[in-house]
Motif scaffolding. Sequence first.
Motif, PDB file in Angstrom:
ATOM      1  N   ARG A  66       9.539 -25.952  26.201  1.00  0.00           N
ATOM      2  CA  ARG A  66       8.203 -26.086  26.808  1.00  0.00           C
ATOM      3  C   ARG A  66       8.075 -27.456  27.488  1.00  0.00           C
ATOM      4  O   ARG A  66       7.585 -27.573  28.601  1.00  0.00           O
ATOM      5  CB  ARG A  66       7.115 -25.874  25.749  1.00  0.00           C
ATOM      6  N   THR A  67       8.580 -28.481  26.791  1.00  0.00           N
ATOM      7  CA  THR A  67       8.503 -29.837  27.357  1.00  0.00           C
ATOM      8  C   THR A  67       9.362 -29.942  28.617  1.00  0.00           C
ATOM      9  O   THR A  67       9.062 -30.722  29.517  1.00  0.00           O
ATOM     10  CB  THR A  67       8.997 -30.863  26.305  1.00  0.00           C
ATOM     11  N   ILE A  69       9.752 -27.808  30.930  1.00  0.00           N
ATOM     12  CA  ILE A  69       9.270 -27.038  32.103  1.00  0.00           C
ATOM     13  C   ILE A  69       8.766 -27.979  33.205  1.00  0.00           C
ATOM     14  O   ILE A  69       9.135 -27.838  34.373  1.00  0.00           O
ATOM     15  CB  ILE A  69       8.185 -26.021  31.686  1.00  0.00           C
ATOM     16  N   ASP A  70       7.950 -28.965  32.846  1.00  0.00           N
ATOM     17  CA  ASP A  70       7.372 -29.845  33.877  1.00  0.00           C
ATOM     18  C   ASP A  70       8.440 -30.554  34.714  1.00  0.00           C
ATOM     19  O   ASP A  70       8.365 -30.527  35.939  1.00  0.00           O
ATOM     20  CB  ASP A  70       6.409 -30.864  33.242  1.00  0.00           C
ATOM     21  N   PRO A  71       9.445 -31.196  34.067  1.00  0.00           N
ATOM     22  CA  PRO A  71      10.437 -31.886  34.910  1.00  0.00           C
ATOM     23  C   PRO A  71      11.525 -30.957  35.484  1.00  0.00           C
ATOM     24  O   PRO A  71      12.507 -31.442  36.038  1.00  0.00           O
ATOM     25  CB  PRO A  71      11.061 -32.901  33.939  1.00  0.00           C
ATOM     26  N   SER A  72      11.328 -29.630  35.382  1.00  0.00           N
ATOM     27  CA  SER A  72      12.426 -28.730  35.771  1.00  0.00           C
ATOM     28  C   SER A  72      12.572 -28.582  37.288  1.00  0.00           C
ATOM     29  O   SER A  72      13.433 -27.846  37.746  1.00  0.00           O
ATOM     30  CB  SER A  72      12.246 -27.355  35.121  1.00  0.00           C
ATOM     31  N   PHE A  73      11.737 -29.304  38.053  1.00  0.00           N
ATOM     32  CA  PHE A  73      11.943 -29.296  39.510  1.00  0.00           C
ATOM     33  C   PHE A  73      13.145 -30.163  39.892  1.00  0.00           C
ATOM     34  O   PHE A  73      13.637 -30.123  41.001  1.00  0.00           O
ATOM     35  CB  PHE A  73      10.680 -29.790  40.242  1.00  0.00           C
ATOM     36  N   ARG A  74      13.637 -30.959  38.926  1.00  0.00           N
ATOM     37  CA  ARG A  74      14.786 -31.834  39.211  1.00  0.00           C
ATOM     38  C   ARG A  74      16.090 -31.184  38.768  1.00  0.00           C
ATOM     39  O   ARG A  74      16.104 -30.414  37.817  1.00  0.00           O
ATOM     40  CB  ARG A  74      14.643 -33.154  38.452  1.00  0.00           C
TER      41      ARG A  74
END
Length: 373
Positions: A66-67, A69-74
């Motif tokens: 879950r944590t 997910i937010d930085p998964s654009f990198r």
Amino acid sequence: MNTLLNRRQWLKTAGLTVAATAFAPRLLAQAPVTAPRRIPVGPGLVRLNYNENPFGPAPSAKAAMRTAIDPSFRYADAEEQALLELIAAREGCRPSQIVMGAGSGEILDVAGFHFGLEKGEIVAAHPSYMALLNAADRVGGKAVRIPLNARLEHDLPAMAAAVGPRTTLIYIVNPNNPTGTVCDAAELKQFVRGQSERTTVFIDEAYLQMTDNFAERTCAPLAIEGRNVVVARTFSKLYGMAGLRLGYAVMPEKLAVSLKARMTGSLSLVTIAAATASLNDAAYVTTARARLKAGRDALVAEVRKLGCEYAVPQGNFVFFKTGMPVTDFIAKMRAAGVEVGRPFPPMLDWARISIGLPEEMELCHRAIRQVLA
Ligand SMILES: Cc1ncc(COP(=O)(O)O)c(C=O)c1O
């Protein structure tokens, strides 16, 4: 006729117009030539056919995903390197001795291509897990299949006797799939020491972390000390991460360089997060192992009660003799709501059932009693 119909249906599903069928021959030439690795299970069935671990992933792994997910654009290169280093530290080897892949299946494929080229011969047990042999077959490699012994374990002396000048690899699955049997630890290590002087020995330890005495049984130390040995592991089984796709193998550095050159992908940030959390969650591993063992012991007790012959299992599945063609058994179990493993030639009256959740196993036990009554 049937094939033609299927091709037409395929073109239709692909959203092509009737006029486009004029181009069908060219399109068909590009259609995949291999069958899908796994056939989807029908809705509403209890799924005990792919040796998945229905208890996983660990709660800590879910939180880490879950944590992530937010930085998964990198892109995840730094995280991938950190995971590689963590795995190497856990195995007690250098990062350069590890190859990671999208499941250990990707590594098996790449190893199959590598060792199957130039008509290489691969000595393997029969029946056993097929992915590596299938990949080798696609590039002209040849499988030399050695029947299991009377205990349905790898027949190591017969496998050693089958090694010849064209052998490029010996493939051992420990515990074996579909039988779930393990090799005697001392005998296997002696075999690996001896045979790795002659050829490469690949030990697929996909299920070994489920056994009680993993440390005594693993052959990874033989790979780490520089022998011609590969040991593959996966996060799909004990760690319950089959859908997240992560596996790795430990091997000599030189071979790691050759295999990496044939790999094409990179890892998902979310998967890396789950794997990292799982490796740091020793308590979950102990719980998962105990739950799977409890399910396995109960299923063994059930088939024993019914008087069925069975292989002594160490993985998260049980292989037993049904007393009927396995295709009939599969159909009857499906009718009772349970999907069990596919047929495993040449043992066509034996069935493999994976361990599910307790409530799923209750249904499964009831179905077995009904079908075998
Ligand atoms: C013996 C064995 N090795 C490897 C695999 C591949 O698993 P994965 O690609 O999910 O790591 C499986 C999957 O069922 C297996 O049974």
